[in-house]
Design a protein around this motif. Sequence first.
Motif, PDB file in Angstrom:
ATOM      1  N   LEU A   1       0.822  -1.216   0.000  1.00 54.77           N
ATOM      2  CA  LEU A   1       0.000   0.000   0.000  1.00 54.77           C
ATOM      3  C   LEU A   1       0.850   1.258   0.000  1.00 54.77           C
ATOM      4  CD1 LEU A   1      -2.851  -1.051   2.448  1.00 54.77           C
ATOM      5  CD2 LEU A   1      -3.000  -0.748  -0.034  1.00 54.77           C
TER       6      LEU A   1
ATOM      7  N   GLU B   1       0.790   2.406  -3.748  1.00 49.02           N
ATOM      8  CA  GLU B   1      -0.437   3.027  -4.242  1.00 49.02           C
ATOM      9  C   GLU B   1      -1.624   2.355  -3.558  1.00 49.02           C
ATOM     10  OE1 GLU B   1      -1.800   1.829  -8.245  1.00 49.02           O
ATOM     11  OE2 GLU B   1       0.113   0.749  -8.373  1.00 49.02           O
ATOM     12  N   PRO B   2      -2.802   2.983  -3.559  1.00 48.58           N
ATOM     13  CA  PRO B   2      -3.985   2.344  -2.983  1.00 48.58           C
ATOM     14  C   PRO B   2      -4.334   1.065  -3.741  1.00 48.58           C
ATOM     15  CG  PRO B   2      -4.333   4.701  -3.221  1.00 48.58           C
ATOM     16  CD  PRO B   2      -3.065   4.376  -3.963  1.00 48.58           C
TER      17      PRO B   2
ATOM     18  N   ARG C   1      -5.595   2.830   1.481  1.00 48.69           N
ATOM     19  CA  ARG C   1      -4.321   3.529   1.353  1.00 48.69           C
ATOM     20  C   ARG C   1      -3.715   3.703   2.741  1.00 48.69           C
ATOM     21  NH1 ARG C   1      -7.111   9.259  -0.315  1.00 48.69           N
ATOM     22  NH2 ARG C   1      -8.070   9.720   1.711  1.00 48.69           N
TER      23      ARG C   1
END
Length: 208
Positions: free
Chosen positions: A11, A14-15, A68
């Motif tokens: 994470l 990136e989400p 996230r």
Amino acid sequence: MSVKQGLLALLAEEPMYGARLRSEFEARTGGTWPLNVGQVYTTLARLERDGLVEPVGGSDDEGRIAYRLTAAGQTEIESWWLTPVDRDSTPRDELVIKLALAVTAPEVDVQRVVQTQRTATLKHLRDLTRLKSRASDEPTAHDLAWLLVLENLLFAAEAEVRWLDHVESTLSRMPSATLRGARPGGAATEPDQEDARRAAAASKGGRS
């Protein structure tokens, strides 16, 4: 490897939603430690509870929720990268436990246990070696990740074979009587106990 830390590491890039986290984790570790989606979402729920991750907006058309890192989560993963893995606690190893129990069990053929395990470990080692031979000479980052995991498994298998050789060598030097029922800590075996009972009975007879 901690699933918690693994998900945080992913994470940090990136989400992602749960299913993608699972596939990324398995792809980067060569599928050595498979996860199920339930395990991933359970871990995400705990991370959200602890303030380390948060959902990004609502769910998509398929009902998936992306997550996230929070600021605390970013701090947590940055600290993890630079913290040595703790080796103070000794993990349970089934093979070590099996052999430790086998040498104190009077009816167990310990040599056969060792030989059976060596055969299986050597087969595993050959399988790993074949996998490594297929590795690209110019690996991508994901290929390199898989190769590092594979080489760790190779080294572990090689070390296990050496240890089994050592165990067999040690057993060959032990008196056979020791392997037929000696107990750690000086506890008497069944024949010893019987001899003690006879000696005690003879002593009583001599005093009467």
